[in-house]
Design a protein around this motif. Structure first.
Motif, mmCIF file in Angstrom:
data_model
loop_
_atom_site.group_PDB
_atom_site.id
_atom_site.type_symbol
_atom_site.label_atom_id
_atom_site.label_comp_id
_atom_site.label_asym_id
_atom_site.label_seq_id
_atom_site.Cartn_x
_atom_site.Cartn_y
_atom_site.Cartn_z
ATOM 1 N N TYR A 50 26.498 53.780 40.332
ATOM 2 C CA TYR A 50 26.488 54.675 41.671
ATOM 3 C C TYR A 50 26.613 53.407 43.032
ATOM 4 C CZ TYR A 50 24.664 58.350 38.843
ATOM 5 O OH TYR A 50 24.624 59.204 37.743
ATOM 6 N N SER A 51 27.271 54.073 44.154
ATOM 7 C CA SER A 51 27.516 52.958 45.180
ATOM 8 C C SER A 51 27.497 53.971 46.287
ATOM 9 C CB SER A 51 28.867 52.318 45.018
ATOM 10 O OG SER A 51 28.729 51.348 46.355
ATOM 11 N N LEU A 52 26.651 53.684 47.382
ATOM 12 C CA LEU A 52 26.814 54.635 48.566
ATOM 13 C C LEU A 52 27.429 54.003 49.602
ATOM 14 C CD1 LEU A 52 25.632 56.925 50.060
ATOM 15 C CD2 LEU A 52 23.847 55.444 50.814
ATOM 16 N N ARG A 53 28.693 54.651 49.857
ATOM 17 C CA ARG A 53 29.686 54.105 50.794
ATOM 18 C C ARG A 53 29.358 54.616 52.386
ATOM 19 N NH1 ARG A 53 32.108 50.281 47.926
ATOM 20 N NH2 ARG A 53 32.624 50.945 45.823
ATOM 21 N N ASP A 54 30.446 54.306 53.235
ATOM 22 C CA ASP A 54 30.080 54.695 54.617
ATOM 23 C C ASP A 54 30.192 56.192 54.698
ATOM 24 O OD1 ASP A 54 30.011 52.022 55.473
ATOM 25 O OD2 ASP A 54 32.093 51.704 55.878
ATOM 26 N N SER A 55 29.307 56.823 55.529
ATOM 27 C CA SER A 55 29.099 58.196 55.709
ATOM 28 C C SER A 55 30.358 58.766 56.728
ATOM 29 C CB SER A 55 27.703 58.660 56.483
ATOM 30 O OG SER A 55 26.802 58.293 55.982
ATOM 31 N N VAL A 56 30.878 59.914 56.340
ATOM 32 C CA VAL A 56 31.967 60.477 57.363
ATOM 33 C C VAL A 56 31.745 61.539 57.935
ATOM 34 C CG1 VAL A 56 33.673 59.413 55.530
ATOM 35 C CG2 VAL A 56 32.673 61.532 55.094
ATOM 36 N N ASN A 57 32.593 62.158 58.715
ATOM 37 C CA ASN A 57 32.144 63.487 59.472
ATOM 38 C C ASN A 57 33.124 64.305 59.307
ATOM 39 O OD1 ASN A 57 30.018 62.293 61.318
ATOM 40 N ND2 ASN A 57 31.304 61.413 62.523
ATOM 41 N N ALA A 58 32.812 65.567 58.906
ATOM 42 C CA ALA A 58 33.533 66.783 58.450
ATOM 43 C C ALA A 58 33.074 68.035 59.243
ATOM 44 C CB ALA A 58 33.194 66.772 56.990
#
Length: 328
Positions: free
Chosen positions: A178-186
């Protein structure tokens, strides 16, 4: 000046500020002096986020509710694929044009279902409308039903006689990277972006993809998955599952699946087909006041253990002009 010793001193001071300042107001200021130190300490891991997601899965899975009802529209179609093997399906390899003359269709179906569920074992799918075109011995109808019922919220799912492991279980966590990428806004919400893929040298049918998790309530809002095989003798698919908020629960709503697979014809030859499934679920009700009397088996309804959607889906029939009108 010993820069290594100075940096270590800053790190120690930062740790002390983090421990004795729970609100992290001072710690956040310190992060501006030594960029990345405090941010790294506060950043969760992909594994820790998924551990918080797992307890919420029953609140997102309609099969876990005491009762549930919804209207489901399912469009399914199959086309000959002109290539031997497209590789991994990252996007649809066949352009399903509105004009049927542009694609050599093998089978098309469209069905509108009123589904009901009441624990422990009452399930009913009432066919409100069903249309189909093409010759089928039951294999296409069976595939359509598999794709319609497929759920990424389960620990495993079956497709074309193969069982696939999903990353949503504690047992599976040891088999995936698993890898945690940059957060996004939705739409005002912040979503964690988690990518996953099977670990190397793992002997199981795994999938790779992306999970979007709401940072406030730790529920899944978007889930994509695909096979990782390049073997032309194995099915290859891509799944795109969206979720919508209904009665406080984030439930599966729009699901698109593309499958590329080898198909044995009646004269024992191998051809390659592409199947496309689109399921749109709406008017979802969580725990509606259903009673056993609300479940009546009729000529247009099927129960959960039924293998046939409707007789018109397994024989050649006329499709009422929705193809020519560009509705599919």
């Amino acid at each position: 000046m010993n820069w290594t010793r100075l940096k270590n001193s800053y790190l120690i001071i930062g740790l002390i500020l983090l421990i004795y300042n729970p609100q992290n107001t001072v710690a956040s200021q310190f992060s501006q002096i030594v960029p990345g130190v405090i941010d790294t300490l506060n950043r969760p891991t992909a594994e820790s986020v998924l551990k918080l997601v797992l307890p919420h899965l029953p609140d997102q899975d309609p099969s876990s509710f005491n009762s549930y009802s919804a209207i489901t529209y399912h469009r399914f179609r199959v086309a000959n694929n002109p290539v031997t093997h497209p590789g991994r399906l990252k996007k649809t390899p066949v352009a399903f044009a509105p004009n049927p003359d542009n694609v050599k269709w093998i089978y098309l179906s469209e069905i509108l279902i009123n589904q009901k569920h009441l624990k422990p074992d009452l399930d009913q799918n009432e066919n409100l409308s069903a249309k189909a075109e093409g010759v089928d011995n039951g294999t296409f109808a069976a595939l359509a039903q598999q794709l319609g019922e497929l759920s990424l919220l389960q620990s495993t799912f079956t497709l074309l006689n193969k069982s696939y492991l999903t990353p949503l279980s504690l047992a599976a966590s040891r088999k995936f990277d698993y890898s945690l990428r940059d957060s996004v806004n939705a739409i005002g919400d912040t979503l964690y972006t988690i990518t996953f893929q099977p670990k190397k040298n793992q002997r199981f049918n795994g999938i790779a993809g992306t999970i979007m998790v709401n940072t406030k309530n730790m529920v899944i809002q978007h889930f994509t998955a695909q096979t990782i095989t390049d073997d032309p003798n194995e099915p290859s698919f891509f799944i795109d599952q969206l979720f919508e908020k209904a009665q406080g629960n984030w439930l599966p709503s729009d699901k698109k699946i593309t499958v590329f697979y080898p198909f044995i014809t009646a004269d024992n030859k191998t051809t390659y087909l592409t199947a496309e499934s689109w399921v749109n679920t709406y008017q979802q009700q969580v725990n509606p006041p259903l009673k056993p009397d609300d479940f009546k088996i009729s000529a247009t309804s099927t129960t959960a253990d039924s293998t046939a959607m409707t007789p018109s889906l397994i024989e050649k029939t006329k499709l009422i002009r929705f193809v020519a009108e560009g509705k599919i």
